[in-house]
Design a protein around this motif. Structure first.
Motif, PDB file in Angstrom:
ATOM      1  N   ILE A 139       0.868  -1.182   0.000  1.00 38.20           N
ATOM      2  CA  ILE A 139       0.000   0.000   0.000  1.00 38.20           C
ATOM      3  C   ILE A 139       0.900   1.226   0.000  1.00 38.20           C
ATOM      4  O   ILE A 139       1.714   1.425   0.918  1.00 38.20           O
ATOM      5  CB  ILE A 139      -0.929   0.018   1.226  1.00 38.20           C
ATOM      6  N   ASN A 140       0.765   2.059  -0.987  1.00 40.93           N
ATOM      7  CA  ASN A 140       1.535   3.297  -1.095  1.00 40.93           C
ATOM      8  C   ASN A 140       0.637   4.491  -0.809  1.00 40.93           C
ATOM      9  O   ASN A 140      -0.545   4.495  -1.141  1.00 40.93           O
ATOM     10  CB  ASN A 140       2.128   3.429  -2.509  1.00 40.93           C
ATOM     11  N   GLY A 141       1.215   5.512  -0.177  1.00 44.91           N
ATOM     12  CA  GLY A 141       0.482   6.751   0.073  1.00 44.91           C
ATOM     13  C   GLY A 141      -0.230   6.799   1.397  1.00 44.91           C
ATOM     14  O   GLY A 141      -0.934   7.766   1.696  1.00 44.91           O
ATOM     15  N   VAL A 142      -0.056   5.770   2.254  1.00 41.82           N
ATOM     16  CA  VAL A 142      -0.695   5.717   3.571  1.00 41.82           C
ATOM     17  C   VAL A 142       0.376   5.416   4.609  1.00 41.82           C
ATOM     18  O   VAL A 142       1.253   4.568   4.373  1.00 41.82           O
ATOM     19  CB  VAL A 142      -1.799   4.636   3.623  1.00 41.82           C
ATOM     20  N   LYS A 143       0.316   6.075   5.743  1.00 36.70           N
ATOM     21  CA  LYS A 143       1.288   5.831   6.795  1.00 36.70           C
ATOM     22  C   LYS A 143       1.246   4.377   7.244  1.00 36.70           C
ATOM     23  O   LYS A 143       0.190   3.760   7.293  1.00 36.70           O
ATOM     24  CB  LYS A 143       1.016   6.750   7.995  1.00 36.70           C
ATOM     25  N   GLY A 182     -12.314  14.548   4.356  1.00 36.37           N
ATOM     26  CA  GLY A 182     -11.985  15.845   3.787  1.00 36.37           C
ATOM     27  C   GLY A 182     -11.058  15.821   2.597  1.00 36.37           C
ATOM     28  O   GLY A 182     -10.767  16.868   2.006  1.00 36.37           O
ATOM     29  N   PHE A 183     -10.580  14.639   2.186  1.00 34.69           N
ATOM     30  CA  PHE A 183      -9.711  14.535   1.021  1.00 34.69           C
ATOM     31  C   PHE A 183     -10.568  14.257  -0.210  1.00 34.69           C
ATOM     32  O   PHE A 183     -10.678  13.124  -0.692  1.00 34.69           O
ATOM     33  CB  PHE A 183      -8.680  13.421   1.226  1.00 34.69           C
ATOM     34  N   LEU A 184     -11.186  15.308  -0.728  1.00 34.86           N
ATOM     35  CA  LEU A 184     -12.166  15.144  -1.804  1.00 34.86           C
ATOM     36  C   LEU A 184     -11.540  14.711  -3.117  1.00 34.86           C
ATOM     37  O   LEU A 184     -12.222  14.177  -3.991  1.00 34.86           O
ATOM     38  CB  LEU A 184     -12.928  16.457  -2.009  1.00 34.86           C
ATOM     39  N   ASN A 185     -10.232  14.921  -3.276  1.00 38.68           N
ATOM     40  CA  ASN A 185      -9.578  14.596  -4.540  1.00 38.68           C
ATOM     41  C   ASN A 185      -8.853  13.256  -4.492  1.00 38.68           C
ATOM     42  O   ASN A 185      -7.945  13.009  -5.287  1.00 38.68           O
ATOM     43  CB  ASN A 185      -8.591  15.708  -4.909  1.00 38.68           C
ATOM     44  N   THR A 186      -9.224  12.415  -3.574  1.00 42.70           N
ATOM     45  CA  THR A 186      -8.552  11.126  -3.412  1.00 42.70           C
ATOM     46  C   THR A 186      -8.708  10.268  -4.666  1.00 42.70           C
ATOM     47  O   THR A 186      -9.806  10.123  -5.204  1.00 42.70           O
ATOM     48  CB  THR A 186      -9.122  10.368  -2.204  1.00 42.70           C
ATOM     49  N   LYS A 187      -7.592   9.703  -5.112  1.00 45.24           N
ATOM     50  CA  LYS A 187      -7.595   8.764  -6.228  1.00 45.24           C
ATOM     51  C   LYS A 187      -6.907   7.481  -5.783  1.00 45.24           C
ATOM     52  O   LYS A 187      -5.849   7.521  -5.154  1.00 45.24           O
ATOM     53  CB  LYS A 187      -6.854   9.341  -7.442  1.00 45.24           C
ATOM     54  N   VAL A 195       1.974 -13.963 -10.186  1.00 47.58           N
ATOM     55  CA  VAL A 195       3.184 -14.583  -9.661  1.00 47.58           C
ATOM     56  C   VAL A 195       3.473 -15.832 -10.497  1.00 47.58           C
ATOM     57  O   VAL A 195       2.642 -16.745 -10.576  1.00 47.58           O
ATOM     58  CB  VAL A 195       3.019 -14.957  -8.172  1.00 47.58           C
ATOM     59  N   LYS A 196       4.652 -15.857 -11.101  1.00 51.98           N
ATOM     60  CA  LYS A 196       5.024 -17.005 -11.938  1.00 51.98           C
ATOM     61  C   LYS A 196       6.126 -17.803 -11.243  1.00 51.98           C
ATOM     62  O   LYS A 196       7.260 -17.339 -11.110  1.00 51.98           O
ATOM     63  CB  LYS A 196       5.500 -16.533 -13.307  1.00 51.98           C
ATOM     64  N   ASP A 197       5.748 -18.957 -10.750  1.00 51.79           N
ATOM     65  CA  ASP A 197       6.724 -19.846 -10.129  1.00 51.79           C
ATOM     66  C   ASP A 197       6.233 -21.272 -10.273  1.00 51.79           C
ATOM     67  O   ASP A 197       5.275 -21.555 -11.013  1.00 51.79           O
ATOM     68  CB  ASP A 197       6.962 -19.474  -8.666  1.00 51.79           C
ATOM     69  N   SER A 198       6.870 -22.192  -9.573  1.00 52.74           N
ATOM     70  CA  SER A 198       6.543 -23.610  -9.719  1.00 52.74           C
ATOM     71  C   SER A 198       5.298 -24.021  -8.960  1.00 52.74           C
ATOM     72  O   SER A 198       4.800 -25.136  -9.138  1.00 52.74           O
ATOM     73  CB  SER A 198       7.734 -24.460  -9.249  1.00 52.74           C
ATOM     74  N   ILE A 199       4.783 -23.155  -8.127  1.00 55.98           N
ATOM     75  CA  ILE A 199       3.582 -23.489  -7.354  1.00 55.98           C
ATOM     76  C   ILE A 199       2.374 -23.474  -8.277  1.00 55.98           C
ATOM     77  O   ILE A 199       2.130 -22.474  -8.970  1.00 55.98           O
ATOM     78  CB  ILE A 199       3.392 -22.506  -6.185  1.00 55.98           C
ATOM     79  N   PRO A 200       1.564 -24.542  -8.286  1.00 56.40           N
ATOM     80  CA  PRO A 200       0.443 -24.601  -9.248  1.00 56.40           C
ATOM     81  C   PRO A 200      -0.678 -23.622  -8.950  1.00 56.40           C
ATOM     82  O   PRO A 200      -1.434 -23.253  -9.840  1.00 56.40           O
ATOM     83  CB  PRO A 200      -0.043 -26.044  -9.124  1.00 56.40           C
ATOM     84  N   THR A 201      -0.828 -23.222  -7.702  1.00 54.34           N
ATOM     85  CA  THR A 201      -1.923 -22.312  -7.331  1.00 54.34           C
ATOM     86  C   THR A 201      -1.695 -20.938  -7.949  1.00 54.34           C
ATOM     87  O   THR A 201      -0.604 -20.375  -7.852  1.00 54.34           O
ATOM     88  CB  THR A 201      -2.016 -22.178  -5.794  1.00 54.34           C
ATOM     89  N   ALA A 202      -2.754 -20.413  -8.577  1.00 55.53           N
ATOM     90  CA  ALA A 202      -2.664 -19.080  -9.176  1.00 55.53           C
ATOM     91  C   ALA A 202      -2.570 -18.036  -8.071  1.00 55.53           C
ATOM     92  O   ALA A 202      -3.403 -18.003  -7.170  1.00 55.53           O
ATOM     93  CB  ALA A 202      -3.871 -18.825 -10.056  1.00 55.53           C
ATOM     94  N   ARG A 203      -1.568 -17.159  -8.163  1.00 55.61           N
ATOM     95  CA  ARG A 203      -1.378 -16.131  -7.151  1.00 55.61           C
ATOM     96  C   ARG A 203      -1.020 -14.814  -7.823  1.00 55.61           C
ATOM     97  O   ARG A 203      -0.431 -14.793  -8.910  1.00 55.61           O
ATOM     98  CB  ARG A 203      -0.272 -16.530  -6.170  1.00 55.61           C
ATOM     99  N   VAL A 204      -1.372 -13.714  -7.119  1.00 60.88           N
ATOM    100  CA  VAL A 204      -1.024 -12.388  -7.630  1.00 60.88           C
ATOM    101  C   VAL A 204      -0.514 -11.527  -6.485  1.00 60.88           C
ATOM    102  O   VAL A 204      -0.894 -11.705  -5.324  1.00 60.88           O
ATOM    103  CB  VAL A 204      -2.243 -11.687  -8.281  1.00 60.88           C
ATOM    104  N   ASN A 205       0.357 -10.613  -6.825  1.00 56.65           N
ATOM    105  CA  ASN A 205       0.760  -9.551  -5.915  1.00 56.65           C
ATOM    106  C   ASN A 205      -0.084  -8.316  -6.227  1.00 56.65           C
ATOM    107  O   ASN A 205      -0.372  -8.031  -7.389  1.00 56.65           O
ATOM    108  CB  ASN A 205       2.240  -9.224  -6.056  1.00 56.65           C
ATOM    109  N   MET A 206      -0.489  -7.603  -5.179  1.00 54.54           N
ATOM    110  CA  MET A 206      -1.362  -6.442  -5.378  1.00 54.54           C
ATOM    111  C   MET A 206      -0.656  -5.182  -4.885  1.00 54.54           C
ATOM    112  O   MET A 206      -0.060  -5.172  -3.810  1.00 54.54           O
ATOM    113  CB  MET A 206      -2.675  -6.625  -4.631  1.00 54.54           C
ATOM    114  N   VAL A 207      -0.734  -4.141  -5.688  1.00 57.12           N
ATOM    115  CA  VAL A 207      -0.196  -2.835  -5.321  1.00 57.12           C
ATOM    116  C   VAL A 207      -1.354  -1.839  -5.281  1.00 57.12           C
ATOM    117  O   VAL A 207      -2.056  -1.661  -6.280  1.00 57.12           O
ATOM    118  CB  VAL A 207       0.880  -2.358  -6.306  1.00 57.12           C
ATOM    119  N   VAL A 208      -1.587  -1.233  -4.099  1.00 54.81           N
ATOM    120  CA  VAL A 208      -2.649  -0.241  -3.926  1.00 54.81           C
ATOM    121  C   VAL A 208      -1.987   1.127  -3.784  1.00 54.81           C
ATOM    122  O   VAL A 208      -1.248   1.382  -2.825  1.00 54.81           O
ATOM    123  CB  VAL A 208      -3.499  -0.551  -2.679  1.00 54.81           C
ATOM    124  N   ASN A 209      -2.218   1.992  -4.734  1.00 56.17           N
ATOM    125  CA  ASN A 209      -1.663   3.342  -4.709  1.00 56.17           C
ATOM    126  C   ASN A 209      -2.764   4.323  -4.317  1.00 56.17           C
ATOM    127  O   ASN A 209      -3.768   4.460  -5.025  1.00 56.17           O
ATOM    128  CB  ASN A 209      -1.100   3.714  -6.085  1.00 56.17           C
TER     129      ASN A 209
END
Length: 880
Positions: A139-143, A182-187, A195-209
């Motif tokens: 998570i980017n943009g948050v303390k 009060g942050f009316l312009n929040t985006k 994630v591409k590796d040998s593990i068969p389970t589908a996985r993703v990394n998530m980035v929240v900006n």
């Protein structure tokens, strides 16, 4: 979701037939392909029409394909499709199977194919892909400290299935969350990376900006349609929405949507308070300005002025109409005020308010309902019917307490004012919560009265008080430099002690606790003095009545400062030994907030070659046998650390026997002789010492103190505390004069490192400790003997940072002033030394109250001409 009907085999046969026909007709290749396509379209249309009509098939083998980690048989079983089952293709069975798999929220894509048919047997293939699991979240943009709350609120935990819906709802939640703040312009932008590796389970990394932008400030608030109430009055009614004003400190001008929506309601309430019951907000809009501020445009319809007409009561049998009218305090012809009417019926802001609902509930009618109904509004005159359903009187059935693991039950139950079989009283419930909070053993903010098993038919209710214990013992371990040397302090205070278990080994966890007694031990020492003290109190002597017994024993030894060596001269000392016994009884009249306290104390003052300006004799003694009586009233609520309401008053009188009436000493003659002595002469000085020894052998005085303080909750959190103090030390015999002990020393933090002479140290921040004493007529400088009269005024504004049990923290601002004198002849209560400043207090159960104040003295010290200026005061263990 797709239903694909495989007609590959039929298409192959058709292709062969078209090719043979084209060869027979010797068609060119492109005509051959056109003819084949035409026949194919016709064939598919015919087949599709047949399928749309639905045909009955028996299921043959079912296979599973695609990117999934689930067992094939598990998927087939969960779908509800089983071999040998008769289904319609197309039909509800396959549609329901797809829906069931989709509702599991485990898959991102589901397709069912008919791979082939053999007569009335159909073979199916289920093709699906697992939803990817969340692997890593950034998570980017948050303390960093606030990211945990976001993860908790959005449930973005590792392993959660990542769907488009999850991404969308997360984005909407965060934007809405910050816009409310009060942050009316929040985006918010969310990206997922496979994630591409040998593990068969589908996985993703998530980035929240998260781009919050700047909080939007309100440039202007404009109203239209208002003629009765001015824009200024309407803006004032908006408590949490303010336009930019650089002179305003407390309320900011940042836009917060939730506060704005609440303030729209406050505008309507303001009109209702002024008689305009039909007032409403027609439109409101938020306009974004070029300078990145906003303007608020609010259109109102004020309606017409209404007055109260006839107010009648229906259904009341317990109270007369006249009595209820006195509580309501609204007369025919008064300007209509819907807000005030509701408060007089039931004031939700004051649990113990003087209203009709509380009047019923304080006398047992828990199940009563009271509703004001407008029955007529002709000619803008509103007739009101107050419809009352009294119900049965309610009685307490079971009364219990939960959460007191350390404090013994009898200590808690003796403070409870609601007993089984007793008529229900809301006032007693509120009072019980206060009494439990005042004990200091529980977190006052967490005491909750729970109403269980209400039974209107039988008129009973169970009462449960939920408490949360907090640390009630304190340790004081500190060191510092003062009085010319290092001062060390060790103090132990056990505020929930159990003396009866003192000899039980198993009770030491780490000390015997649970009986509500207080035991304190304190040792303080430096090169120049040593102080030892012990105190004990039992709040319910005998266990049946709220009669507090207390006793204390102290001993202090002060050594004279040797100016030649800079050290303490241990051969020259001033010793004080004191013993006190006291009783304090809770009264029932005028009300049971009053306490009458009495104490007998004795102090022995011994001087051993200790020559100072305090006395004219260096060897001798004084005895102080005194009786103290006090009357106090304390109804502050609820938290003793941070009261938000109520008041505290106390008046005490401390007096000794009038020895001069019966000891046969002519003090007038001694005074005349003393006045004739030349204290610069050694013999006369020695004689003066003999006279002082005779005057102060048994101290004779009377002393009166008064203190009053109030607590008013200005807003939900902001509390105002005014305080007034007064003290006077007098003499029965003016020839004997005021004693040099028991005097008032004004100024500073109000903390005395040690009290050699029974002095009272009065806090007045912004000045050095004990510096505001009367002028010595001989020297023109501040006297070191203190004053016999003082008064003080203080105004303190408090705001809590946190009131959690682990640490209670509040900030404060103060204005105060005070003065001390030696006689009423010079006394002027308003010629005071003034100060103002800021401070903070921290209360931790293990260490008591800590704090720091920055005070500015606006006036000069006695004997000086320049204002004192800034002083820093450290507060340790002071009264709240």
């Amino acid at each position: 979701m797709k239903l694909l009907l495989n007609i590959k085999k039929e298409n192959d046969d058709l292709g062969k037939q078209v090719n043979n026909l084209a060869n027979t007709l010797t068609l060119k290749p492109h005509f051959k392909y056109t003819l084949a396509l035409l026949f194919l379209i016709i064939s598919i249309s015919i087949k599709a029409q047949n399928y749309n009509e639905g045909s009955k098939y028996t299921l043959g083998e079912i296979s599973v394909s695609g990117n999934t980690s689930f067992n094939e048989q598990t998927i087939i079983s969960y779908s509800g499709l089983t071999k040998g089952k008769e289904i319609t293709i197309p039909g509800e069975e396959i549609a329901n199977a797809i829906k069931k798999l989709w509702n599991s929220k485990l898959f991102s894509d589901i397709e069912v194919f008919v791979t082939r048919t053999e007569g009335d047997v159909a073979y199916l293939e289920i093709n699906l892909s697992d939803l990817p699991q969340l692997n890593l979240l950034k998570i980017n943009g948050v303390k960093k400290g606030k990211q945990e709350n976001i993860i908790k609120d959005t449930k973005l935990n590792k392993g959660v299935k990542v769907t488009e819906n999850l991404i969308t709802t997360t984005k909407n939640f965060l934007e809405k969350k910050y816009k409310k703040d009060g942050f009316l312009n929040t985006k918010v932008h969310i990206n997922t990376i496979e994630v591409k590796d040998s593990i068969p389970t589908a996985r993703v990394n998530m980035v929240v900006n998260v781009d919050k932008g700047e909080k939007v400030k309100i440039k202007d608030i404009a109203f239209s349609g208002n003629t009765i109430l001015s824009d200024k009055k309407l803006r004032k009614a908006m408590k949490g929405t303010k336009k930019i004003n650089r002179l305003r400190v407390y309320k900011r001008s940042k836009f917060i949507d939730s506060a704005y929506q609440a303030d729209l309601g406050h505008i309507v309430d303001k009109y209702k308070e002024n008689g305009y019951r039909d007032a409403r907000i027609i439109t409101d809009s938020v306009i974004v300005n070029d300078d990145k501020t906003i303007s608020l445009k609010i259109a109102v319809n004020e309606g017409e002025l209404y007055t109260f007409g006839d107010i009648t009561f229906i259904g009341n049998t317990v109270y007369t109409n006249e009595y209820l009218s006195r509580i309501l305090r609204i007369n025919k012809g008064d300007t209509y005020n819907g807000v005030e009417l509701q408060k007089r019926i039931a004031d939700e802001t004051k649990p113990d308010g003087f209203d009709i609902t509380n009047q019923y509930q304080n006398n047992g009618y828990l199940f009563s309902t009271i509703n004001p109904v407008e029955v007529s509004a002709d000619n803008n005159v509103i007739d009101i019917e107050v419809r009352i359903s009294e119900g049965k009187p309610a009685y307490f059935n079971n009364v219990s307490v939960v959460g007191n693991d350390k404090t013994n039950d009898h200590v808690v139950y003796r403070e409870i004012r609601t007993r089984p079989g007793q008529l229900y009283s809301k006032a007693n419930v509120v009072r019980t919560v206060r009494e439990l909070g005042q004990l200091g053993f529980f977190d006052a903010q967490e005491i909750t009265p729970n109403f269980n098993n209400p039974n209107p038919n039988e008129g009973t209710i169970d009462m449960e008080y939920s408490v949360k214990e907090t640390g009630s013992s304190q340790i004081e371990l500190q060191g510092g430099y003062g009085g010319g040397g290092f001062i060390g302090t060790l103090g132990l205070s056990f505020n929930n002690f159990s003396i009866k278990d003192i000899f039980k080994k198993e009770a030491y966890k780490p000390i015997p606790m649970g009986d509500g007694q207080k035991l304190a031990l304190r040792l303080q020492a430096s090169r120049f003095f040593q102080t030892y003290s012990f105190s004990f109190s039992e709040p319910w002597l005998g266990g049946k009545r709220p009669v507090q017994f207390s006793t204390s024993l102290s001993h202090t030894k002060q050594f004279l400062y040797d100016y030649t060596t800079g050290n303490a001269d241990k051969s020259r000392s001033f010793n004080i030994t004191g013993l006190t016994f006291g009783l304090a009884k809770r009264l029932t009249v005028p009300d049971d907030y009053f306490t009458l306290s009495q104490a007998v104390s004795f102090q022995r003052y011994d001087l051993n070659n200790y020559n100072t300006g305090l006395f004219t004799f260096g060897d001798g003694y004084s005895n102080n046998l005194s009786y103290t009586i006090g009357l106090s009233r304390n109804n502050t609520s609820v938290d003793p650390i941070y009261p938000t309401g109520g008041s505290k008053f106390s008046v005490t009188a401390k007096l000794t026997l009038p020895y001069s009436l019966f000891n046969g000493v002519d003090y007038a003659e001694l005074k005349d002789e003393y006045d004739d002595l030349d204290l610069t002469d050694a013999d006369d000085y020695a004689r003066a010492g003999e006279i002082d020894q005779e005057r102060f052998k048994w101290l004779e005085f009377y002393k009166v103190n008064f203190q009053g303080e109030w607590y008013t909750q200005l807003t939900k959190d902001l509390v105002l505390r005014p305080l007034v103090e007064f003290g006077f030390l007098g003499a029965y015999n003016q020839d004997r004069g005021a004693i040099p002990f028991e005097r008032y020393f004004l100024g500073g933090d109000g903390l005395a490192n040690y009290s050699l002479d029974g002095r009272e140290v009065i806090q007045l921040r912004g000045y050095p400790n004990q510096s505001l004493t009367p002028l010595d007529e001989a020297t023109g400088q501040a006297s070191s003997d203190g004053g016999t009269i003082y008064n003080k005024f203080s105004l303190e504004l408090r705001y809590p940072v946190t009131l959690k049990a682990s640490a209670k923290i509040y900030a404060l601002g103060f204005l105060e002033g005070g003065v001390s004198y030696n006689s009423f002849r010079d006394y002027n209560p308003f010629n005071i030394k003034r100060s103002a400043g800021l401070g903070v207090r921290i209360f931790m159960p293990a260490f008591g109250l800590l704090g720091i104040d920055f005070g500015h003295g606006f006036d000069p010290l006695p004997g000086q001409t320049v204002k004192n200026g800034w002083e820093t005061h450290f507060i340790i263990g002071q009264q709240f």
